[in-house]
Design a protein around this motif. Structure first.
Motif, PDB file in Angstrom:
ATOM      1  N   ILE A 172       0.655  -1.349   0.198  1.00 12.42           N
ATOM      2  CA  ILE A 172      -0.052  -0.038  -0.003  1.00 12.42           C
ATOM      3  C   ILE A 172       0.950   1.045  -0.202  1.00 12.42           C
ATOM      4  O   ILE A 172       1.646   1.194   0.737  1.00 12.42           O
ATOM      5  CB  ILE A 172      -1.006   0.110   1.219  1.00 12.42           C
ATOM      6  CG1 ILE A 172      -1.910   1.225   1.140  1.00 12.42           C
ATOM      7  CG2 ILE A 172      -0.316  -0.013   2.564  1.00 12.42           C
ATOM      8  CD1 ILE A 172      -3.023   1.290   2.128  1.00 12.42           C
ATOM      9  N   LEU A 173       0.398   2.141  -0.973  1.00 10.76           N
ATOM     10  CA  LEU A 173       1.261   3.515  -0.848  1.00 10.76           C
ATOM     11  C   LEU A 173       0.162   4.395  -0.178  1.00 10.76           C
ATOM     12  O   LEU A 173      -1.064   4.429  -0.379  1.00 10.76           O
ATOM     13  CB  LEU A 173       1.256   3.926  -2.241  1.00 10.76           C
ATOM     14  CG  LEU A 173       1.979   5.365  -2.304  1.00 10.76           C
ATOM     15  CD1 LEU A 173       3.238   5.358  -1.956  1.00 10.76           C
ATOM     16  CD2 LEU A 173       1.714   5.707  -3.995  1.00 10.76           C
ATOM     17  N   ILE A 174       0.764   5.099   0.734  1.00  9.10           N
ATOM     18  CA  ILE A 174      -0.090   6.209   1.447  1.00  9.10           C
ATOM     19  C   ILE A 174       0.523   7.512   1.162  1.00  9.10           C
ATOM     20  O   ILE A 174       1.814   8.180   1.546  1.00  9.10           O
ATOM     21  CB  ILE A 174       0.050   6.264   3.017  1.00  9.10           C
ATOM     22  CG1 ILE A 174      -0.520   4.586   3.320  1.00  9.10           C
ATOM     23  CG2 ILE A 174      -0.741   6.808   3.728  1.00  9.10           C
ATOM     24  CD1 ILE A 174      -0.595   4.307   4.818  1.00  9.10           C
ATOM     25  N   ALA A 175      -0.331   8.495   0.596  1.00  7.47           N
ATOM     26  CA  ALA A 175       0.161   9.731   0.326  1.00  7.47           C
ATOM     27  C   ALA A 175      -0.256  10.693   1.392  1.00  7.47           C
ATOM     28  O   ALA A 175      -1.261  10.915   1.816  1.00  7.47           O
ATOM     29  CB  ALA A 175      -0.446  10.191  -1.258  1.00  7.47           C
ATOM     30  N   ILE A 197       5.193   5.598   2.194  1.00  7.71           N
ATOM     31  CA  ILE A 197       4.706   6.943   2.576  1.00  7.71           C
ATOM     32  C   ILE A 197       5.133   7.715   1.511  1.00  7.71           C
ATOM     33  O   ILE A 197       6.345   8.064   1.388  1.00  7.71           O
ATOM     34  CB  ILE A 197       4.738   7.246   3.858  1.00  7.71           C
ATOM     35  CG1 ILE A 197       3.918   6.862   4.813  1.00  7.71           C
ATOM     36  CG2 ILE A 197       4.534   8.866   4.003  1.00  7.71           C
ATOM     37  CD1 ILE A 197       4.147   7.282   6.326  1.00  7.71           C
ATOM     38  N   ALA A 198       4.528   8.488   0.639  1.00  7.85           N
ATOM     39  CA  ALA A 198       4.694   9.274  -0.351  1.00  7.85           C
ATOM     40  C   ALA A 198       4.344  10.994   0.091  1.00  7.85           C
ATOM     41  O   ALA A 198       3.258  11.068   0.418  1.00  7.85           O
ATOM     42  CB  ALA A 198       4.173   8.981  -1.726  1.00  7.85           C
ATOM     43  N   ASN A 199       5.337  11.690   0.301  1.00  9.37           N
ATOM     44  CA  ASN A 199       4.974  13.035   0.806  1.00  9.37           C
ATOM     45  C   ASN A 199       5.484  14.108  -0.271  1.00  9.37           C
ATOM     46  O   ASN A 199       6.656  13.837  -0.717  1.00  9.37           O
ATOM     47  CB  ASN A 199       5.561  13.168   2.179  1.00  9.37           C
ATOM     48  CG  ASN A 199       5.040  14.735   2.946  1.00  9.37           C
ATOM     49  OD1 ASN A 199       4.170  15.230   2.469  1.00  9.37           O
ATOM     50  ND2 ASN A 199       5.926  14.872   3.987  1.00  9.37           N
ATOM     51  N   ARG A 200       4.995  14.964  -0.529  1.00  9.88           N
ATOM     52  CA  ARG A 200       5.186  16.259  -1.412  1.00  9.88           C
ATOM     53  C   ARG A 200       6.402  17.128  -1.134  1.00  9.88           C
ATOM     54  O   ARG A 200       7.072  17.827  -1.507  1.00  9.88           O
ATOM     55  CB  ARG A 200       4.175  16.788  -1.947  1.00  9.88           C
ATOM     56  CG  ARG A 200       3.295  17.771  -0.795  1.00  9.88           C
ATOM     57  CD  ARG A 200       2.135  18.436  -1.267  1.00  9.88           C
ATOM     58  NE  ARG A 200       1.346  18.978  -0.318  1.00  9.88           N
ATOM     59  CZ  ARG A 200       0.462  19.518  -0.560  1.00  9.88           C
ATOM     60  NH1 ARG A 200      -0.427  19.598  -1.525  1.00  9.88           N
ATOM     61  NH2 ARG A 200      -0.172  20.149   0.558  1.00  9.88           N
ATOM     62  N   SER A 201       6.515  17.116   0.328  1.00 11.10           N
ATOM     63  CA  SER A 201       7.857  18.006   0.998  1.00 11.10           C
ATOM     64  C   SER A 201       8.770  16.812   1.498  1.00 11.10           C
ATOM     65  O   SER A 201       8.522  15.658   1.331  1.00 11.10           O
ATOM     66  CB  SER A 201       7.147  18.766   1.978  1.00 11.10           C
ATOM     67  OG  SER A 201       6.958  18.037   3.099  1.00 11.10           O
ATOM     68  N   ASP A 202       9.587  17.465   2.464  1.00 11.91           N
ATOM     69  CA  ASP A 202      10.854  16.514   2.891  1.00 11.91           C
ATOM     70  C   ASP A 202      10.368  16.224   4.507  1.00 11.91           C
ATOM     71  O   ASP A 202      11.291  16.085   5.140  1.00 11.91           O
ATOM     72  CB  ASP A 202      12.230  16.997   2.914  1.00 11.91           C
ATOM     73  CG  ASP A 202      12.337  18.375   3.166  1.00 11.91           C
ATOM     74  OD1 ASP A 202      11.301  19.040   3.593  1.00 11.91           O
ATOM     75  OD2 ASP A 202      13.240  18.919   2.952  1.00 11.91           O
ATOM     76  N   THR A 203       9.120  16.804   4.916  1.00 15.19           N
ATOM     77  CA  THR A 203       8.884  16.898   6.470  1.00 15.19           C
ATOM     78  C   THR A 203       7.567  16.154   6.615  1.00 15.19           C
ATOM     79  O   THR A 203       6.605  16.300   6.063  1.00 15.19           O
ATOM     80  CB  THR A 203       8.762  18.375   7.007  1.00 15.19           C
ATOM     81  OG1 THR A 203       9.964  19.054   6.627  1.00 15.19           O
ATOM     82  CG2 THR A 203       8.706  18.192   8.369  1.00 15.19           C
ATOM     83  N   ILE A 225       8.848   0.555   7.215  1.00 14.40           N
ATOM     84  CA  ILE A 225       8.123   1.643   6.445  1.00 14.40           C
ATOM     85  C   ILE A 225       9.148   2.276   5.293  1.00 14.40           C
ATOM     86  O   ILE A 225       9.727   2.924   6.016  1.00 14.40           O
ATOM     87  CB  ILE A 225       7.237   2.580   7.255  1.00 14.40           C
ATOM     88  CG1 ILE A 225       6.343   1.705   8.034  1.00 14.40           C
ATOM     89  CG2 ILE A 225       6.500   3.508   6.457  1.00 14.40           C
ATOM     90  CD1 ILE A 225       5.412   2.527   9.118  1.00 14.40           C
ATOM     91  N   SER A 226       8.685   2.457   4.172  1.00 13.62           N
ATOM     92  CA  SER A 226       9.565   3.215   3.547  1.00 13.62           C
ATOM     93  C   SER A 226       8.978   4.653   3.226  1.00 13.62           C
ATOM     94  O   SER A 226       7.748   4.816   3.260  1.00 13.62           O
ATOM     95  CB  SER A 226       9.576   2.404   2.054  1.00 13.62           C
ATOM     96  OG  SER A 226      10.243   1.151   2.127  1.00 13.62           O
ATOM     97  N   ALA A 258      -3.078  -1.065  -3.356  1.00 17.33           N
ATOM     98  CA  ALA A 258      -4.015  -0.073  -2.776  1.00 17.33           C
ATOM     99  C   ALA A 258      -2.986   1.169  -2.721  1.00 17.33           C
ATOM    100  O   ALA A 258      -1.830   1.306  -2.405  1.00 17.33           O
ATOM    101  CB  ALA A 258      -4.713  -0.360  -1.423  1.00 17.33           C
ATOM    102  N   VAL A 259      -3.800   2.289  -2.939  1.00 16.74           N
ATOM    103  CA  VAL A 259      -3.278   3.848  -2.782  1.00 16.74           C
ATOM    104  C   VAL A 259      -4.110   4.444  -1.998  1.00 16.74           C
ATOM    105  O   VAL A 259      -5.407   4.488  -2.330  1.00 16.74           O
ATOM    106  CB  VAL A 259      -2.999   4.405  -4.123  1.00 16.74           C
ATOM    107  CG1 VAL A 259      -2.560   5.882  -3.996  1.00 16.74           C
ATOM    108  CG2 VAL A 259      -2.034   3.689  -4.865  1.00 16.74           C
ATOM    109  N   MET A 260      -3.501   5.106  -0.979  1.00 17.58           N
ATOM    110  CA  MET A 260      -4.484   6.027   0.199  1.00 17.58           C
ATOM    111  C   MET A 260      -4.132   7.092   0.166  1.00 17.58           C
ATOM    112  O   MET A 260      -2.803   7.427   0.186  1.00 17.58           O
ATOM    113  CB  MET A 260      -4.375   5.136   1.453  1.00 17.58           C
ATOM    114  CG  MET A 260      -5.272   5.864   2.509  1.00 17.58           C
ATOM    115  SD  MET A 260      -5.001   5.163   4.072  1.00 17.58           S
ATOM    116  CE  MET A 260      -5.677   6.598   5.094  1.00 17.58           C
TER     117      MET A 260
END
Length: 450
Positions: A172-175, A197-203, A225-226, A258-260
């Motif tokens: 699962i990818l969690i944005a 976890i994909a985050n648009r910033s670095d924090t 967790i990546s 899944a993508v959340m």
């Protein structure tokens, strides 16, 4: 109360804030009605903090059962069944929903299980076509998950759907980088999913103290967790086998089951008819209110997440209580103090905080003292788990007053509730120093800072 209207108060939305306001107003003698188009209880009870905390409890057993070996326990044949937990959680949600409705009924609040729209001055029209009037209108419709638009965005889920999955995703990818993203990352990871976890910033968790953010990131990575930073959606394609091929900026396309998305929440204001009577909205679509939760329209008020002040259930409840007491009670009107509100992230391990972070304190106060305890909880020592807790106290050097406490470690939210009282009351470091420790506990670190 006024006989000029059908009701003294009509509340749109039966979440935490709306229910509290309606119940208290009725207790003060007002004739009250509530309209709720979905389920009584709102986000927190139905699809938010309550069922999520139940999943967190379930997830903790993954590590507890493993750690039990070091405490002499032999547990054979252990396995996890997602559907059993999911269904037990939903059954309890239904129980709580019934209790919320029962509470309103006991206070003689009329409940309309349908959508309500403001259609004129002091006028509300229900989905059934029935029109009623009210002296005061309270909007407590909450907020919903924000889903960004991009090619393939129709394939994502939000926290709303996460509670009802037919099966756990293997990958699962969690944005997102906020509390919802990190909480569900911990939950799915403990249940055996491979989590990214994909985050648009670095924090991550940008409103929390940097030391706690860094510690959670470190522990989460050790748990498997990546994290992908500066990564935003380009597109999602569903493949023949049902998996999702996700393209993120700066990353090679990768497959997930899944993508959340947990990229913030937006106020529920659409279709309420607010424009009909000229209720002012803010830049993010939130209802603009004053300190007493009143809008620019004299008889219309709003509480909770729809105002986008502090999106926390206890805050919505306080706002609902203050509104009802101020408008319908015998005492003087009063406003909710939104400063120094304690909060928690039910990650693995959890975070809890109250007051100023170290950075905020340096910017606002200049001369501060920082006390820190970095330790390994006794349970982790026996279990052979290297995970360390971190407690931090921020003190105003000018007067010894504690202006912030920040914690990451087992049971931090439970410990923080009492500590938050001390910070809110303006107690000093000397007050903590004068308090005898309860030994052996993790909480004693708060009175042993040197």
């Amino acid at each position: 109360m006024s006989a000029e209207y059908d009701y003294d108060l009509f509340t749109i939305g039966a979440g935490s804030g709306g229910v509290r306001a309606s119940r208290v107003a009725a207790a003060h003698g007002a004739r009250v009605a509530v309209a709720e188009e979905y389920r009584v209880g709102g986000t927190c009870v139905i699809r938010g903090c309550v069922p999520k905390k139940m999943l967190v409890y379930g997830a903790h057993f993954a590590e507890d059962l493993e750690d039990a070996k070091s405490f002499g326990w032999t547990i054979e044949g252990k396995r996890f069944d997602w559907k059993t937990l999911r269904d037990h959680v939903q059954n309890d949600v239904t129980r709580l929903e019934g209790l919320y409705g029962q509470t309103l009924g006991n206070h003689k609040v009329t409940i309309y299980n349908e959508r309500a729209t403001i259609t004129g001055d002091h006028e509300i029209t229900l989905a059934s076509g029935k029109t009623v009037t009210a002296k005061y209108i309270l909007v407590a419709t909450g907020a919903r998950p924000h889903v960004p638009e991009f090619p393939g965005s129709e394939h994502v889920i939000t926290s709303n759907e996460a509670f009802h999955l037919d099966e756990l995703p293997r990958r699962i990818l969690i944005a997102g980088g906020g509390y919802i993203a990190n909480e569900f990352a911990g939950i799915f990871n403990e249940f055996g999913s491979k989590v990214t976890i994909a985050n648009r910033s670095d924090t991550i968790l940008r409103s929390y103290d940097a030391s706690l953010r860094d510690r959670l990131l470190q522990i989460s990575m050790v748990k498997g967790i990546s994290f992908l930073f500066h990564a935003e959606f380009e597109r999602i394609d569903r493949q023949a086998d049902g998996s999702l091929l996700v393209s993120l900026t700066g990353q090679e396309p990768c497959e997930y089951d899944a993508v959340m998305v947990a990229t913030g929440r937006v106020p529920n204001v659409e279709g309420l008819g607010l424009e009909t009577i000229g209720v002012e909205l803010g830049r993010k679509g939130e209802i603009v209110v004053d300190a007493f939760s009143k809008t620019n329209v004299d008889y219309v008020y709003a509480v909770g997440d729809v105002t986008d002040r502090v999106q926390l259930t206890p805050v919505a409840i306080r706002e609902g209580q203050a509104f009802a007491d101020s408008v319908f009670g015998p005492g003087e009107p009063y406003a909710v103090d939104h400063s120094c509100v304690p909060s928690a992230v039910f990650s693995h391990p959890p975070i809890a905080a109250v007051g100023l972070t170290e950075g905020e304190a340096r910017n606002q106060l200049g001369n501060i003292k920082v006390y820190q305890s970095d330790f390994r909880p006794m349970k982790n020592v026996v279990a052979g788990r290297n995970e360390r807790s971190l407690y931090k106290m921020i003190v105003d050097a000018a007067n010894d007053r504690i202006v912030g406490i920040h914690m990451i470690g087992p049971d931090s939210p439970e410990i923080m509730q009492a500590a938050a009282i001390a910070v809110k009351a303006g107690l000093t470091k000397a007050d903590f120093d004068a308090t005898v420790a309860i030994h052996p506990t993790m909480a004693e670190e708060l009175v042993l800072f040197k």
